[in-house]
Design a protein around this motif. Structure first.
Motif, PDB file in Angstrom:
ATOM      1  N   ASP A  76      40.149  32.119  32.243  1.00  0.00           N
ATOM      2  CA  ASP A  76      41.011  31.614  33.305  1.00  0.00           C
ATOM      3  C   ASP A  76      41.230  32.707  34.344  1.00  0.00           C
ATOM      4  O   ASP A  76      41.295  33.893  34.012  1.00  0.00           O
ATOM      5  CB  ASP A  76      42.372  31.192  32.745  1.00  0.00           C
ATOM      6  CG  ASP A  76      42.280  30.014  31.801  1.00  0.00           C
ATOM      7  OD1 ASP A  76      41.315  29.238  31.917  1.00  0.00           O
ATOM      8  OD2 ASP A  76      43.181  29.863  30.949  1.00  0.00           O
ATOM      9  N   TYR A  78      43.588  34.365  37.597  1.00  0.00           N
ATOM     10  CA  TYR A  78      44.978  34.488  38.032  1.00  0.00           C
ATOM     11  C   TYR A  78      45.050  35.517  39.151  1.00  0.00           C
ATOM     12  O   TYR A  78      44.082  36.237  39.418  1.00  0.00           O
ATOM     13  CB  TYR A  78      45.888  34.896  36.863  1.00  0.00           C
ATOM     14  CG  TYR A  78      45.604  36.277  36.308  1.00  0.00           C
ATOM     15  CD1 TYR A  78      46.341  37.381  36.715  1.00  0.00           C
ATOM     16  CD2 TYR A  78      44.589  36.476  35.367  1.00  0.00           C
ATOM     17  CE1 TYR A  78      46.082  38.650  36.208  1.00  0.00           C
ATOM     18  CE2 TYR A  78      44.318  37.729  34.856  1.00  0.00           C
ATOM     19  CZ  TYR A  78      45.067  38.815  35.282  1.00  0.00           C
ATOM     20  OH  TYR A  78      44.794  40.070  34.790  1.00  0.00           O
ATOM     21  N   ASN A  79      46.187  35.593  39.813  1.00  0.00           N
ATOM     22  CA  ASN A  79      46.424  36.606  40.837  1.00  0.00           C
ATOM     23  C   ASN A  79      47.182  37.770  40.216  1.00  0.00           C
ATOM     24  O   ASN A  79      48.167  37.567  39.488  1.00  0.00           O
ATOM     25  CB  ASN A  79      47.242  36.044  42.003  1.00  0.00           C
ATOM     26  CG  ASN A  79      46.459  35.057  42.837  1.00  0.00           C
ATOM     27  OD1 ASN A  79      46.613  33.853  42.699  1.00  0.00           O
ATOM     28  ND2 ASN A  79      45.598  35.560  43.716  1.00  0.00           N
ATOM     29  N   THR A  80      46.731  38.984  40.472  1.00  0.00           N
ATOM     30  CA  THR A  80      47.374  40.152  39.893  1.00  0.00           C
ATOM     31  C   THR A  80      48.763  40.354  40.480  1.00  0.00           C
ATOM     32  O   THR A  80      49.020  40.026  41.642  1.00  0.00           O
ATOM     33  CB  THR A  80      46.542  41.419  40.140  1.00  0.00           C
ATOM     34  OG1 THR A  80      46.419  41.639  41.560  1.00  0.00           O
ATOM     35  CG2 THR A  80      45.151  41.270  39.542  1.00  0.00           C
ATOM     36  N   ARG A  89      41.350  36.471  32.728  1.00  0.00           N
ATOM     37  CA  ARG A  89      41.868  36.842  31.426  1.00  0.00           C
ATOM     38  C   ARG A  89      40.803  37.545  30.587  1.00  0.00           C
ATOM     39  O   ARG A  89      39.615  37.297  30.748  1.00  0.00           O
ATOM     40  CB  ARG A  89      42.348  35.599  30.672  1.00  0.00           C
ATOM     41  CG  ARG A  89      43.374  34.764  31.415  1.00  0.00           C
ATOM     42  CD  ARG A  89      44.684  35.479  31.579  1.00  0.00           C
ATOM     43  NE  ARG A  89      45.632  34.687  32.372  1.00  0.00           N
ATOM     44  CZ  ARG A  89      46.755  35.165  32.871  1.00  0.00           C
ATOM     45  NH1 ARG A  89      47.091  36.429  32.660  1.00  0.00           N
ATOM     46  NH2 ARG A  89      47.555  34.385  33.572  1.00  0.00           N
ATOM     47  N   GLN A 247      50.379  30.169  41.060  1.00  0.00           N
ATOM     48  CA  GLN A 247      50.501  31.621  41.003  1.00  0.00           C
ATOM     49  C   GLN A 247      51.515  32.121  42.037  1.00  0.00           C
ATOM     50  O   GLN A 247      51.714  31.519  43.096  1.00  0.00           O
ATOM     51  CB  GLN A 247      49.159  32.279  41.253  1.00  0.00           C
ATOM     52  CG  GLN A 247      48.123  32.019  40.170  1.00  0.00           C
ATOM     53  CD  GLN A 247      48.471  32.713  38.868  1.00  0.00           C
ATOM     54  OE1 GLN A 247      48.544  33.925  38.796  1.00  0.00           O
ATOM     55  NE2 GLN A 247      48.704  31.924  37.819  1.00  0.00           N
TER      56      GLN A 247
END
Length: 315
Positions: A76, A78-80, A89, A247
């Protein structure tokens, strides 16, 4: 010295900065969608309805002079938290979207020197999948654990590198772009004596994608002072190039040369496609020296009032 091999796996995911029309590449190997023709797909752009199954292929190319072994897995995206950059991930983290739905035919491969291996994979969309964008990647994780630097001379850290090909999946159904600016706060930094040093205000805010589609946000910053005077108006550059559904990222923008004596508001306005959101915070800029004088005067006035009341009470 205690040596901890691979207890900390710092996955260097080259897909984070992969430019369009080029494969995700770290110099030693690359990962990209397999193409039947001459045109190379930069990423996987897929669409499906809930319950559908898609079939595709991913290619892993070895640029080195020795064989490389990898573990393939779906992840998956995501934005840090630090800057809103694109990340995925790790293999050991729980996958709930594309990372759980994308399954390569082989989870382990060895790619000969200066060669490439193509692996089929299936992506099965659950019947209850939410409509909108789901983003992830197919990641090739190097089996080799390289020795990393020791922390404080005591611990040696194992480092694994990974490269992934992004997957942008649109699940059929209603789409809703929604963008919000939240939690605006100001931290003022002013010199003790006005004019002797720089005045700066750090503006911290949260950019939140509340919709179900990926957004490419733009953020405008403005500030007004007493009587509605415009103090600042500019577009911000330290904004995520894409903000994934659900996010949020907290960012800080420095306002150099902020007023040392003023009273007004700071406003942030975010926009992307059909989504727009804004939030504001008020500020009171007062030089420390002037503030100290005013505080001392206020305390003296309060003390004087207390003394007078005591005198009146005794009489």
């Amino acid at each position: 010295m205690r040596k901890l091999s691979a207890l900390l796996l710092a996955a260097v995911l080259a897909l984070l900065a992969a430019p369009l029309a080029r494969a995700a590449d770290n110099g030693d190997w690359s990962v990209f969608p397999a193409s039947a023709g001459a045109a190379q797909r930069p990423y996987f752009y897929l669409s499906a309805d809930p319950g559908a199954t898609l079939d595709d292929q991913v290619t892993v190319a070895n640029r080195t002079s020795a064989p490389l072994s990898f573990r393939l897995y779906g992840a998956d995206a995501y934005n840090t938290e630090r800057d809103g950059g694109f990340a995925v991930r790790t293999e050991k983290e729980r996958q709930t979207g594309v990372g759980a739905w994308a399954k390569p035919a082989r989870s382990a491969i060895t790619v000969p020197a200066r060669s490439a291996v193509t692996v089929p994979f299936t992506l099965t969309v659950p019947p209850d999948a939410e409509p909108g964008d789901h983003v992830g990647a197919l990641v090739a994780l190097d089996d080799h654990v390289a020795p990393g630097p020791a922390g404080n001379g005591k611990v040696a850290v194992g480092v694994q590198q990974a490269v992934g090909a992004r997957i942008y999946l649109r699940v059929g159904g209603p789409t809703l772009p929604a963008l919000a600016v939240e939690n605006v706060s100001l931290a003022q930094h002013r010199p003790l004596v006005p004019g002797l040093g720089e005045s700066r205000t750090d503006i911290t805010y949260t950019l939140h994608n509340r919709g179900n589609v990926t957004l490419n946000p733009k953020v405008d910053l403005s500030a007004t002072g007493l009587f509605g005077r415009t103090l600042l108006s500019r577009g911000l550059t330290k904004v995520p190039s894409e903000l994934l559904p659900g996010q949020q990222v907290t960012l800080t923008e420095a306002w150099h040369g902020a007023p040392q004596l003023d009273w007004g508001d700071v406003k942030l306005t975010a926009s992307a496609r059909d989504a727009r959101g804004s939030a504001a915070a008020s500020f009171l800029a007062l030089p420390w020296l002037a503030g100290a004088v005013l505080l001392a005067a206020a305390l003296a006035w309060v003390a004087q009032r207390v003394v007078r009341r005591r005198i009146v009470a005794r009489s």
